[in-house]
Structures are given as C-alpha cells and as structure tokens.
Design an enzyme around this catalytic site. Structure first.
Site, short mmCIF file in Angstrom:
data_model
loop_
_atom_site.label_atom_id
_atom_site.label_comp_id
_atom_site.label_asym_id
_atom_site.label_seq_id
_atom_site.Cartn_x
_atom_site.Cartn_y
_atom_site.Cartn_z
N ARG A 255 0.86 -1.18 0.00
CA ARG A 255 0.00 0.00 0.00
C ARG A 255 0.89 1.23 0.00
O ARG A 255 1.47 1.60 1.02
CB ARG A 255 -0.92 -0.02 1.22
CG ARG A 255 -1.63 1.31 1.45
CD ARG A 255 -2.75 1.21 2.47
NE ARG A 255 -2.34 0.75 3.79
CZ ARG A 255 -1.77 1.50 4.73
NH1 ARG A 255 -1.45 2.76 4.47
NH2 ARG A 255 -1.49 1.00 5.92
N HIS A 259 -3.96 4.27 4.64
CA HIS A 259 -5.01 3.25 4.77
C HIS A 259 -6.33 3.81 4.25
O HIS A 259 -7.04 3.16 3.49
CB HIS A 259 -5.13 2.83 6.23
CG HIS A 259 -6.23 1.86 6.49
ND1 HIS A 259 -6.18 0.55 6.07
CD2 HIS A 259 -7.43 2.00 7.11
CE1 HIS A 259 -7.28 -0.07 6.42
NE2 HIS A 259 -8.05 0.79 7.05
N TYR A 268 3.88 6.27 11.04
CA TYR A 268 4.26 4.92 11.46
C TYR A 268 5.10 4.16 10.45
O TYR A 268 5.51 3.03 10.71
CB TYR A 268 3.00 4.09 11.79
CG TYR A 268 2.00 4.00 10.65
CD1 TYR A 268 2.16 3.08 9.61
CD2 TYR A 268 0.87 4.82 10.62
CE1 TYR A 268 1.24 2.99 8.59
CE2 TYR A 268 -0.06 4.74 9.59
CZ TYR A 268 0.12 3.82 8.58
OH TYR A 268 -0.78 3.73 7.55
#
Length: 361
Positions: A255, A259, A268
């Site tokens: 990805r 998200h 993160y």
C-alpha cells in the site's frame, strides 16, 4: 498447489517474461493486444483512484480508501473471472469494480453518503463494499456453497487484506469452504500494513500458510505482477469449477498511500520502505514489458493517458452532479411491505424535520 513459500512471478521488475511450469500455461493465450489491455486497465484504475482521492481532499467525499500500488493484484484477479462469477469485496477493490463494468461514478456514491449501497450487485455480479472487516469471506463462502448445491460451474471470489486474516470470520469461512468443497477463491492482498501495524507483527510465517491448516491449498504470487496474478487466479477458479474446492491466494504487494484519507502513514512508516517498493511499481513493470516487445510508443502512451483522463473527468462530473437523496427517503426501501415500526420511525423523523428550517423533506 505449490509450496506456499514460493512467490510466483511471470514478469520481473525489469519487465522480462519468465516461465513457470505450473502457471505459464494459464496465460498462454495472452498476446500483445491482451497485454496492452491489461496495461490500460492499470493506468485507468490508478487514475480513478487519484481523482477520487482529490475529490475527498476537496470535501466532495466523506472518506476514500486508496489502492495506490495494488492495481495489478486487483486487475489481474478481476480479469480472470467469468461474467457469472460473483465478487465479495472489502472497501478497497475499486479496480475490481472497474473491471466488472461498474460506472466509476457509482463507486463514489457510497463514499459521498448519497446512497445506501452504490450499485446493483446482481447486475454486476459484485457485492457493494463490506466495511465490517472480514465479513465478506463468510458471504462468499455461503454463496459458493449454494453454487455447489445447485450444481453450477460458477465460482465466487472474496478479497481481503492482511489485517483481516486476524479476524475469526476468515478462519470460519475457510473451515466451511474446505468442509463443503465450496467453489470459492480467498484472495488476500497482503499490502504489508493493517492500518498502522506491519504484517510481521500479525504473523511469523507467510499468510499463505494459513490455508493448508484448514485444508485449503494456497499459493503466493507477486501481487505487483499483473500477468502472474491473472495466471494463479485462473488456476484457482478452474480448480473451483472442477469441484476441487477453495484456494487461498496471497498476493504480495504494498500500500503506497494511506489506509484511508483519514490516515497519515508518515506517522508509522519509514519512507525508505516506500522507496524500495516504488521500484516494484506494477504499472512501470508492464510498461517495461511492452517496451521490450515493441508494443508501446509515445502515441500509444498518449492514447492510454487520454482515456484515463476522460474516465477521471466523467467520474468527477458524476460525483458533483449526484442528486442527493431527501432525508425521508431513508425509509423507502427498508422492507418490501409496509411495516408498523418503520411507519412509526418515519412519523417521528418527520416531526423532527418539521422543527428545522431550510431542510428538504
């Protein structure tokens, strides 16, 4: 099926074709025209995703879950399906929806909040997005069990991410699918991140290892190689049609974006990981392959880009021209017949709206 540690690849990151004894025969019909069509799909799907992301940033959508980097996993698997097969997706399979013929503008109504659903599942043989993580695997398995009992040669496919494999629904679905030899393909897009949690924190072994424990054969595939994904999905669907039961496919991809548009992956995720995966970009890989075989040039690239831009413009237009439903319409299609509880709720809501100024009924 293969040793589930092997990752099937038919096109290298440099655009070189390579043979695989089990899966190359599954795409022997794919010639230059078909390769160009797959490339066009990849470009269009990415363009749709970029336009939808922009619309959300401009306040036209409530939310959008980008698929940037996962185009090959979705296009390759979707193009393996027959017209009568049924898709049960999560909330990120916009590329699958495009390949199923769904008007891109219809993709956005769900995320704009202007519809209960988004499109007619029966018409396109694809359910609308499942927001409850992993639930769609149970739906796909139940549908496939029905196919099996009816004696049909159709199949179902369900899409989910690496994070969903930690949900009990996925395990339950594989138990039933294996027990009843249900003609279903479990397609896991392992994009390395379950929101902010890396996949290695969820599992110490490849996700494909989950399948054999339930009696479901599994295969890992390079999820950024559209040809390999097409091949392994065709093989899994053919196995299902023969009556040999379910297959788990783990498409190893990444990805590249957040998200959802409410997420910030820089909080993160190390930027060096993104850079490493950019060299595995599925569109660049197909472009290199086409270039190697002399199947693309500047004119071809311009044609593909114009088509992608036209579809994106239609998507934007369809989004902005959406007729927003009236508040009272939420009660219209709850039950087929009149129901006293709905009548009571309708009347209560109408009295509430009457207290507001400037609100359409």
């Amino acid at each position: 099926m293969l040793d589930s540690d092997e990752v099937v690849q038919l096109v290298t990151e440099n655009g070189e074709r390579q043979d695989h004894p089990d899966f190359s025969p599954c795409v022997q019909d794919i010639g230059v025209a078909e390769l160009r069509a797959l490339y066009e799909d990849l470009v269009i799907v990415r363009r749709i995703d970029a336009e939808a992301t922009a619309l959300q940033r401009q306040g036209e959508l409530g939310l959008w879950p980008p698929l940037l980097g996962q185009e090959a996993a979705q296009v390759g698997s979707a193009r393996a399906l027959h017209a009568d097969d049924f898709v049960f997706s999560s909330y990120r399979e916009h590329g699958v929806a495009y390949c199923r013929g769904i008007d891109p503008a219809e993709l956005l109504r769900f995320w704009r909040g202007s519809t209960f659903s988004g499109w007619d599942p029966i018409r396109y043989r694809m359910n609308t997005p499942a927001i409850i993580v992993g639930a769609q695997a149970l739906h796909a398995t139940g549908y496939a069990m029905g196919i099996h009992f009816d004696g049909s040669d159709n199949a179902s496919i369900t899409y989910f991410g690496d994070g969903a494999t930690s949900q009990g629904d996925i395990s339950e679905a594989m138990v039933f699918a294996a027990s009843f030899a249900a003609p279903v393909v479990f397609f896991c897009q392992n994009n390395q991140w379950a929101i902010s949690e890396p996949v290695h924190l969820q599992t110490r072994t490849p996700l494909s290892h989950r399948g054999p424990g339930f009696g479901v054969p599994a295969v890992r595939v390079d999820g950024n190689d559209v040809l390999a994904v097409l091949a392994v999905t065709r093989a899994a669907l053919e196995r299902a049609r023969r009556g040999d039961g379910p297959t788990l496919i783990e498409a190893v991809t990444y990805r590249m974006g957040p998200h959802t548009t409410s997420d910030d992956p820089t909080k993160y995720r190390d930027a060096s990981a993104d850079e490493a995966w950019r060299h595995k970009d599925p569109i660049d890989r197909m472009h290199k392959l086409l270039d190697r075989i002399g199947a693309t040039d500047d004119e071809h690239q311009a044609v593909v880009q114009r088509r992608a831009d036209d579809i994106a413009a239609a998507l934007r237009r369809g989004c902005l021209e959406t007729v927003e439903p009236s508040p009272m319409s939420m009660f219209d299609n709850v039950y087929a017949d009149q129901h006293p509880l709905i009548d009571e709720e309708r009347a209560t809501f109408r009295r509430y709206l009457d207290t507001l100024e400037g609100v359409d009924r």
